[in-house]
Write an enzyme that holds these catalytic residues in place. Structure first.
Site, PDB file in Angstrom:
ATOM      1  N   TRP A 198      64.406  56.984  26.089  1.00 49.78           N
ATOM      2  CA  TRP A 198      64.284  57.061  24.626  1.00 49.78           C
ATOM      3  C   TRP A 198      65.614  57.390  23.990  1.00 49.78           C
ATOM      4  CZ3 TRP A 198      60.514  54.259  23.717  1.00 49.78           C
ATOM      5  CH2 TRP A 198      59.326  54.331  24.451  1.00 49.78           C
ATOM      6  N   ASP A 207      64.818  64.094  18.613  1.00 49.04           N
ATOM      7  CA  ASP A 207      63.564  63.372  18.843  1.00 49.04           C
ATOM      8  C   ASP A 207      62.640  64.319  19.600  1.00 49.04           C
ATOM      9  OD1 ASP A 207      61.478  61.774  19.679  1.00 49.04           O
ATOM     10  OD2 ASP A 207      62.728  60.273  20.696  1.00 49.04           O
ATOM     11  N   LYS A 245      51.520  61.802  20.691  1.00 51.11           N
ATOM     12  CA  LYS A 245      51.538  62.628  21.892  1.00 51.11           C
ATOM     13  C   LYS A 245      50.939  64.010  21.636  1.00 51.11           C
ATOM     14  CE  LYS A 245      54.648  59.489  23.628  1.00 51.11           C
ATOM     15  NZ  LYS A 245      55.907  58.851  23.263  1.00 51.11           N
TER      16      LYS A 245
HETATM   17  C1  LIG Z   1      56.849  57.977  23.129  1.00 54.74           C
HETATM   18  C2  LIG Z   1      58.223  58.347  22.744  1.00 54.74           C
HETATM   19  C3  LIG Z   1      58.981  57.536  21.900  1.00 54.74           C
HETATM   20  C4  LIG Z   1      58.493  56.212  21.390  1.00 54.74           C
HETATM   21  O1  LIG Z   1      57.677  56.427  20.299  1.00 54.74           O
HETATM   22  P1  LIG Z   1      57.089  55.237  19.398  1.00 54.74           P
HETATM   23  O2  LIG Z   1      56.289  56.023  18.417  1.00 54.74           O
HETATM   24  O3  LIG Z   1      56.283  54.361  20.295  1.00 54.74           O
HETATM   25  O4  LIG Z   1      58.214  54.514  18.775  1.00 54.74           O
HETATM   26  C5  LIG Z   1      60.235  57.974  21.537  1.00 54.74           C
HETATM   27  N1  LIG Z   1      60.741  59.138  21.982  1.00 54.74           N
HETATM   28  C6  LIG Z   1      60.034  59.933  22.808  1.00 54.74           C
HETATM   29  C7  LIG Z   1      60.638  61.212  23.282  1.00 54.74           C
HETATM   30  C8  LIG Z   1      58.760  59.564  23.213  1.00 54.74           C
HETATM   31  O5  LIG Z   1      58.063  60.367  24.031  1.00 54.74           O
END
Ligand SMILES: *Cc1c(COP(=O)(O)O)cnc(C)c1O
Length: 362
Positions: free
Chosen positions: A104, A174, A198
């Site tokens: 990511w 993030d 999540k």
């Molecule tokens: C799942 C995830 C993403 C991707 O997220 P989307 O909402 O599908 O764009 C990005 N960063 C992290 C840390 C993730 O766990």
């Protein structure tokens, strides 16, 4: 329901607590005794504006968001933030610093490179992202507009639970896979973002917490839907926001409050991690953790078994015990246990019991 709910260890979309789901079930037909379902409620209605306010209020309280920061609801997932962040915040020098801890963060870097220069100032690529670089030793670039990092690396199973002091440079993180899992100081960040699917709710909404002065910097030349300033000015409702996803996030936050807030949640997450990691470590010849011990994630636990055949057998037999979603990401292989807030300690107890029995019989 025709079948009992199984233990869902899926990395995302992930398990949600039962209470919010039950409330949503009722609200689908009739939201708050209005005679109209939540999916059918106008985003401009007093009822839905109430949902927005409450959801924001709950986030603000749970995360202790200071008045210097604004909470926004965006779409496009964390992936759109990979682009919106550099588009809005790279500034005139079009330069920012990035930490690469796998998948990511790598994507965030690639997206930033389309907008300007992304300096990778720390990386664990040399060891296939099995550890976390120490960020306290990094000297950030003079002309970097911000520093970007990923707190929890969902695929590799590493997690920063403490954050570097980046001085005047806004720290951007993030937190898609660990927001609301433990306490941290929001005021230290320029921007935090997280897809809801999540730890907060369903897919479809991304929470962005941004320092107000940074949102002011959004270039006026950007498309309206890609400008943070637009979201601040229009209270995240320039267009139709993802109403149901926001409503669900609100219910999950209410559940989190009722559990005792982040302090209680953090304690349970620690207990879950302790139980699972100690079970692995007591049989480390069999359940081989894939990352450095100090950098282990409390949200996504990655391990390999002695052979791929055994891993296949593990997944099949786990499913027979109603333990679902345990397959590791293809880039790591093996087993991955995703245990976000809504996965209870009982779920981990059930898993650990299965792991011990599986090993004995292997
Ligand atoms: C799942 C995830 C993403 C991707 O997220 P989307 O909402 O599908 O764009 C990005 N960063 C992290 C840390 C993730 O766990």
């Amino acid at each position: 329901m025709s079948t009992e709910r199984k233990w869902n260890f899926s990395p995302g979309p992930a398990v949600l607590p039962a209470e919010p789901l039950k409330k949503a079930q009722v609200a689908l037909m009739d939201f708050n005794s209005t005679g109209i379902g939540i999916l059918e409620t106008s985003h401009r209605s007093k009822e839905f504006l109430g949902v927005m306010e409450q959801t924001k209020g709950r986030l603000k309280k749970l995360l202790n968001v200071p008045d210097t920061h604004e909470i926004l609801f965006c779409q496009g997932g964390a992936n759109l933030q990979f682009s919106m962040i550099p588009m809005n915040l790279m500034g005139e020098k079009k330069t920012a610093d990035y930490v690469d801890t796998g998948t990511w963060s790598t994507r965030a870097i690639k997206a930033a490179e389309l907008e300007g220069t992304a300096n990778v100032k720390a990386s664990s690529e040399d060891k296939k992202y099995t550890y976390l670089p120490n960020l306290n030793e990094v000297s950030w670039s003079e002309d970097a507009a911000y520093v970007h990092m990923t707190s929890n690396n969902t695929i590799y199973g590493t997690q920063y639970r403490t954050f570097p002091d980046t001085g005047e440079k806004p720290l951007i993180c993030d937190m898609s896979s660990d927001i609301l899992s433990h306490r941290f100081d929001v005021s230290k960040f320029g921007l935090i973002y997280a897809g809801a699917q999540k730890n907060m709710g369903p897919a479809g909404v991304t929470v962005v917490i941004i320092r107000k002065d940074l949102a002011e910097k959004s270039p006026a030349t950007l498309p309206p839907m890609l400008r943070y300033k637009q979201y601040v000015e229009k209270d995240s409702a320039y267009n139709t926001p993802p109403t149901f996803a926001i409503y669900m996030v609100g219910l999950v936050l209410e559940w989190a409050e009722e559990k005792g807030g982040l302090e209680a949640i953090e304690k349970e997450n620690e207990a879950k991690a302790k139980l699972l990691y100690s079970t692995m470590d007591e049989a480390s010849d069999f359940f081989r953790g894939t990352v450095a011990k100090d950098d282990r994630s409390y949200m996504n636990v990655t391990m390999r078994l002695p052979s791929e055949d055994l891993e296949k057998k593990f997944l099949t037999e786990a499913a027979q015990k109603n333990l679902m979603g345990l397959k590791g990401h293809r880039s790591v292989g093996g087993i991955r246990v995703s245990m976000y807030n809504a996965m209870s300690l009982q779920g981990i107890e059930a898993l650990v019991e299965f792991m011990k029995a599986f090993r004995k019989n292997a």
